[in-house]
Write a protein that holds these residues in place. Sequence first.
Motif, PDB file in Angstrom:
ATOM      1  N   ASN A  49      -7.237  11.095  -6.659  1.00  0.00           N
ATOM      2  CA  ASN A  49      -7.485   9.656  -6.557  1.00  0.00           C
ATOM      3  C   ASN A  49      -8.822   9.431  -5.849  1.00  0.00           C
ATOM      4  O   ASN A  49      -8.882   9.364  -4.616  1.00  0.00           O
ATOM      5  CB  ASN A  49      -6.352   8.963  -5.808  1.00  0.00           C
ATOM      6  CG  ASN A  49      -6.459   7.451  -5.888  1.00  0.00           C
ATOM      7  OD1 ASN A  49      -7.490   6.908  -6.282  1.00  0.00           O
ATOM      8  ND2 ASN A  49      -5.406   6.760  -5.500  1.00  0.00           N
ATOM      9  N   PRO A  50      -9.914   9.315  -6.608  1.00  0.00           N
ATOM     10  CA  PRO A  50     -11.253   9.181  -6.017  1.00  0.00           C
ATOM     11  C   PRO A  50     -11.418   7.960  -5.114  1.00  0.00           C
ATOM     12  O   PRO A  50     -12.296   7.952  -4.248  1.00  0.00           O
ATOM     13  CB  PRO A  50     -12.165   9.074  -7.248  1.00  0.00           C
ATOM     14  CG  PRO A  50     -11.395   9.700  -8.355  1.00  0.00           C
ATOM     15  CD  PRO A  50      -9.957   9.368  -8.079  1.00  0.00           C
ATOM     16  N   ASP A  51     -10.596   6.936  -5.303  1.00  0.00           N
ATOM     17  CA  ASP A  51     -10.753   5.698  -4.532  1.00  0.00           C
ATOM     18  C   ASP A  51      -9.839   5.616  -3.310  1.00  0.00           C
ATOM     19  O   ASP A  51      -9.891   4.630  -2.567  1.00  0.00           O
ATOM     20  CB  ASP A  51     -10.479   4.497  -5.432  1.00  0.00           C
ATOM     21  CG  ASP A  51     -11.468   4.407  -6.583  1.00  0.00           C
ATOM     22  OD1 ASP A  51     -12.651   4.737  -6.368  1.00  0.00           O
ATOM     23  OD2 ASP A  51     -11.045   4.042  -7.699  1.00  0.00           O
ATOM     24  N   ALA A  52      -9.001   6.620  -3.103  1.00  0.00           N
ATOM     25  CA  ALA A  52      -8.052   6.571  -1.980  1.00  0.00           C
ATOM     26  C   ALA A  52      -8.756   6.807  -0.649  1.00  0.00           C
ATOM     27  O   ALA A  52      -9.838   7.406  -0.581  1.00  0.00           O
ATOM     28  CB  ALA A  52      -6.957   7.610  -2.180  1.00  0.00           C
ATOM     29  N   VAL A  53      -8.121   6.346   0.418  1.00  0.00           N
ATOM     30  CA  VAL A  53      -8.569   6.652   1.774  1.00  0.00           C
ATOM     31  C   VAL A  53      -7.899   7.953   2.206  1.00  0.00           C
ATOM     32  O   VAL A  53      -6.668   8.061   2.180  1.00  0.00           O
ATOM     33  CB  VAL A  53      -8.195   5.516   2.749  1.00  0.00           C
ATOM     34  CG1 VAL A  53      -8.420   5.952   4.194  1.00  0.00           C
ATOM     35  CG2 VAL A  53      -9.004   4.268   2.438  1.00  0.00           C
TER      36      VAL A  53
ATOM     37  N   MET B 185       0.838  -1.199   0.000  1.00  0.00           N
ATOM     38  CA  MET B 185       0.000   0.000   0.000  1.00  0.00           C
ATOM     39  C   MET B 185       0.877   1.254   0.000  1.00  0.00           C
ATOM     40  O   MET B 185       1.813   1.357   0.798  1.00  0.00           O
ATOM     41  CB  MET B 185      -0.912   0.017   1.230  1.00  0.00           C
ATOM     42  CG  MET B 185      -2.052  -0.993   1.156  1.00  0.00           C
ATOM     43  SD  MET B 185      -3.274  -0.455  -0.034  1.00  0.00           S
ATOM     44  CE  MET B 185      -4.409  -1.837   0.041  1.00  0.00           C
ATOM     45  N   LYS B 186       0.523   2.209  -0.874  1.00  0.00           N
ATOM     46  CA  LYS B 186       1.256   3.462  -0.937  1.00  0.00           C
ATOM     47  C   LYS B 186       0.548   4.514  -0.086  1.00  0.00           C
ATOM     48  O   LYS B 186      -0.682   4.630  -0.119  1.00  0.00           O
ATOM     49  CB  LYS B 186       1.353   3.945  -2.379  1.00  0.00           C
ATOM     50  CG  LYS B 186       2.178   3.038  -3.288  1.00  0.00           C
ATOM     51  CD  LYS B 186       2.243   3.605  -4.693  1.00  0.00           C
ATOM     52  CE  LYS B 186       3.098   2.712  -5.590  1.00  0.00           C
ATOM     53  NZ  LYS B 186       3.170   3.249  -6.974  1.00  0.00           N
ATOM     54  N   ILE B 187       1.341   5.288   0.658  1.00  0.00           N
ATOM     55  CA  ILE B 187       0.771   6.318   1.521  1.00  0.00           C
ATOM     56  C   ILE B 187       1.543   7.623   1.349  1.00  0.00           C
ATOM     57  O   ILE B 187       2.772   7.616   1.243  1.00  0.00           O
ATOM     58  CB  ILE B 187       0.771   5.865   3.008  1.00  0.00           C
ATOM     59  CG1 ILE B 187       0.038   6.882   3.874  1.00  0.00           C
ATOM     60  CG2 ILE B 187       2.187   5.624   3.518  1.00  0.00           C
ATOM     61  CD1 ILE B 187      -0.259   6.360   5.282  1.00  0.00           C
TER      62      ILE B 187
ATOM     63  N   ASP C  37       1.978  11.977  -5.942  1.00  0.00           N
ATOM     64  CA  ASP C  37       1.845  10.665  -6.564  1.00  0.00           C
ATOM     65  C   ASP C  37       0.456  10.065  -6.311  1.00  0.00           C
ATOM     66  O   ASP C  37      -0.287  10.505  -5.431  1.00  0.00           O
ATOM     67  CB  ASP C  37       2.902   9.700  -6.004  1.00  0.00           C
ATOM     68  CG  ASP C  37       4.318  10.131  -6.330  1.00  0.00           C
ATOM     69  OD1 ASP C  37       4.496  10.812  -7.352  1.00  0.00           O
ATOM     70  OD2 ASP C  37       5.233   9.798  -5.557  1.00  0.00           O
ATOM     71  N   GLN C  38       0.127   9.050  -7.090  1.00  0.00           N
ATOM     72  CA  GLN C  38      -1.078   8.273  -6.833  1.00  0.00           C
ATOM     73  C   GLN C  38      -0.821   7.378  -5.627  1.00  0.00           C
ATOM     74  O   GLN C  38       0.064   6.531  -5.653  1.00  0.00           O
ATOM     75  CB  GLN C  38      -1.429   7.428  -8.052  1.00  0.00           C
ATOM     76  CG  GLN C  38      -2.026   8.221  -9.204  1.00  0.00           C
ATOM     77  CD  GLN C  38      -3.460   8.626  -8.944  1.00  0.00           C
ATOM     78  OE1 GLN C  38      -3.748   9.774  -8.655  1.00  0.00           O
ATOM     79  NE2 GLN C  38      -4.365   7.678  -9.038  1.00  0.00           N
ATOM     80  N   ALA C  39      -1.591   7.578  -4.587  1.00  0.00           N
ATOM     81  CA  ALA C  39      -1.414   6.791  -3.367  1.00  0.00           C
ATOM     82  C   ALA C  39      -2.730   6.126  -2.996  1.00  0.00           C
ATOM     83  O   ALA C  39      -3.814   6.562  -3.396  1.00  0.00           O
ATOM     84  CB  ALA C  39      -0.919   7.683  -2.231  1.00  0.00           C
ATOM     85  N   ASP C  40      -2.626   5.070  -2.198  1.00  0.00           N
ATOM     86  CA  ASP C  40      -3.819   4.395  -1.688  1.00  0.00           C
ATOM     87  C   ASP C  40      -4.387   5.124  -0.473  1.00  0.00           C
ATOM     88  O   ASP C  40      -5.583   5.037  -0.191  1.00  0.00           O
ATOM     89  CB  ASP C  40      -3.474   2.958  -1.294  1.00  0.00           C
ATOM     90  CG  ASP C  40      -2.877   2.178  -2.450  1.00  0.00           C
ATOM     91  OD1 ASP C  40      -3.593   1.935  -3.432  1.00  0.00           O
ATOM     92  OD2 ASP C  40      -1.677   1.833  -2.376  1.00  0.00           O
ATOM     93  N   VAL C  41      -3.491   5.839   0.241  1.00  0.00           N
ATOM     94  CA  VAL C  41      -3.876   6.554   1.458  1.00  0.00           C
ATOM     95  C   VAL C  41      -3.196   7.917   1.460  1.00  0.00           C
ATOM     96  O   VAL C  41      -2.011   8.022   1.119  1.00  0.00           O
ATOM     97  CB  VAL C  41      -3.458   5.769   2.730  1.00  0.00           C
ATOM     98  CG1 VAL C  41      -3.885   6.526   3.985  1.00  0.00           C
ATOM     99  CG2 VAL C  41      -4.039   4.361   2.720  1.00  0.00           C
TER     100      VAL C  41
ATOM    101  N   GLU D 269       4.778  -0.716   9.424  1.00  0.00           N
ATOM    102  CA  GLU D 269       3.661  -1.624   9.159  1.00  0.00           C
ATOM    103  C   GLU D 269       3.595  -2.047   7.701  1.00  0.00           C
ATOM    104  O   GLU D 269       2.601  -2.629   7.259  1.00  0.00           O
ATOM    105  CB  GLU D 269       2.348  -0.946   9.572  1.00  0.00           C
ATOM    106  CG  GLU D 269       2.196  -0.743  11.059  1.00  0.00           C
ATOM    107  CD  GLU D 269       2.058  -2.056  11.812  1.00  0.00           C
ATOM    108  OE1 GLU D 269       1.401  -2.972  11.279  1.00  0.00           O
ATOM    109  OE2 GLU D 269       2.625  -2.171  12.918  1.00  0.00           O
ATOM    110  N   GLY D 270       4.641  -1.708   6.926  1.00  0.00           N
ATOM    111  CA  GLY D 270       4.723  -2.181   5.553  1.00  0.00           C
ATOM    112  C   GLY D 270       4.188  -1.245   4.497  1.00  0.00           C
ATOM    113  O   GLY D 270       4.165  -1.592   3.305  1.00  0.00           O
ATOM    114  N   PHE D 271       3.778  -0.032   4.867  1.00  0.00           N
ATOM    115  CA  PHE D 271       3.299   0.929   3.878  1.00  0.00           C
ATOM    116  C   PHE D 271       4.501   1.551   3.146  1.00  0.00           C
ATOM    117  O   PHE D 271       5.554   1.790   3.742  1.00  0.00           O
ATOM    118  CB  PHE D 271       2.486   2.033   4.552  1.00  0.00           C
ATOM    119  CG  PHE D 271       1.106   1.609   4.958  1.00  0.00           C
ATOM    120  CD1 PHE D 271       0.012   1.920   4.175  1.00  0.00           C
ATOM    121  CD2 PHE D 271       0.897   0.895   6.131  1.00  0.00           C
ATOM    122  CE1 PHE D 271      -1.270   1.530   4.550  1.00  0.00           C
ATOM    123  CE2 PHE D 271      -0.374   0.493   6.519  1.00  0.00           C
ATOM    124  CZ  PHE D 271      -1.463   0.807   5.724  1.00  0.00           C
ATOM    125  N   GLU D 272       4.319   1.846   1.873  1.00  0.00           N
ATOM    126  CA  GLU D 272       5.356   2.484   1.060  1.00  0.00           C
ATOM    127  C   GLU D 272       5.115   3.996   1.040  1.00  0.00           C
ATOM    128  O   GLU D 272       4.057   4.457   0.606  1.00  0.00           O
ATOM    129  CB  GLU D 272       5.326   1.939  -0.371  1.00  0.00           C
ATOM    130  CG  GLU D 272       6.354   2.588  -1.293  1.00  0.00           C
ATOM    131  CD  GLU D 272       6.196   2.168  -2.737  1.00  0.00           C
ATOM    132  OE1 GLU D 272       6.864   2.769  -3.608  1.00  0.00           O
ATOM    133  OE2 GLU D 272       5.385   1.242  -3.012  1.00  0.00           O
TER     134      GLU D 272
END
Length: 429
Positions: free
Chosen positions: A67-71, A1-3, A36-40, A27-30
């Motif tokens: 990024n409409p789908d990011a948290v 997961m990218k943050i 950038d496009q991130a997940d969080v 915790e393993g987040f990048e």
Amino acid sequence: MKIAFYTLGCKVNQYETENLKGRFAAEGFELVEDTDQADVYVINSCTVTASGDKKTRQVLHRFRRQNPDAVLALTGCMPQAFPEKAEHLPEAQIITGSYHRARLVEYVRRALATGERIVDITPHRAGEGFESMKTTRFTEKTRAFVKIEDGCDRYCSYCIIPKARGPVRSKPLDALREELEEIAQNGYQEVVLVGINLSSYGKECGLRLIDAVELACSIEGIVRVRLGSLEPELLSDDDIERMSRQEKFCPQFHLSLQSGCDETLARMRRHYDTAFYEALVDKLRNHFPNCAITTDIMVGFAGETEAEFEASLSFARKIGFAQMHVFSYSVREGTRAAAFPGQLDRRTKELRSRRMMQAAQENREIFLKAQVGAVADVLFECTVTEEGTEGHTKNYVPVFVKADLPLSRKIFSVRITGVQGDHCTGELV
């Protein structure tokens, strides 16, 4: 997961963001850049001024479009001070204040797994302890910020920070020593001690700021110790005397002024007047020749007359600050000053801000020109530009030097040769 992280506000916020980066990385987040496009995306907010809240909303909008789908996780002072407003920001899927920052990793994982919206904002309470937090690696690379104090009990009439940050509480000296030793082992030569009301360090546990300063100066490997913003009336003669004996101590004092007019200071509920402030500056300059005195100064406070502004402007010129952060007063809901009569219009504030910033620039030029010809130790940054490598002296004068050998993250003696814009130029001795 990218943050990705975005930080608004003070050095305390910056320190806390660095701590969050470390927790998520563990915790393993990048970690990626906020462009950038991130997940969080984590937004660590500031609410000192209304413009800070506006920037927070703008950043939330930008990340949601990006990024409409990011948290999107909103944390920090804005939701802590204004929980109802924060809860109604639709872009934020996670909303926490500063109180439950340690749970953010858990909340992000829950949001990613379930898609649920999480709002958890707990008001500060009397007697709460200092948040256990250690940060020993920083993206800035050259100097380390160390949060040693949180909270404020001064209750200036314009300020929402006591609500956002809670009561004064301080990092224990044993925890501070452990953090500083690890920072030194990681190669940082300079540390900056920071806090929400740094001068109140130790108030609740029988210590003073000077105790933290002396401890920092005793750590092997750390060669410079610098302070963040200080409340003038809390800096005693004994503090000054003891600081002056520390060879590692950096003679830069950011003394928050807010106004150079006694009538305005009284309405602000500041705890000093201009005579006290000027006497303190004289003491510092006597103990630390060529020290830098920097400040924050507000224009357009409620009821500020033209005569009061002129008095403030004249005082700022008289002190001769090395640098001034000038800003216009903005009404903060929940403060006493929000109900004061005589609220000024935007145009008046803008005109006064321009005049004060002109004085700030003139003071800055005088201070920088006074450095020319001096030989000073300069700690160099990591970035190299066409102008050379930038570094800072102990009194925080920015100096650019061109040299064939690598300078980054090292200290060299430099002769200051000139002034270009907002910095000095120099050559290696």
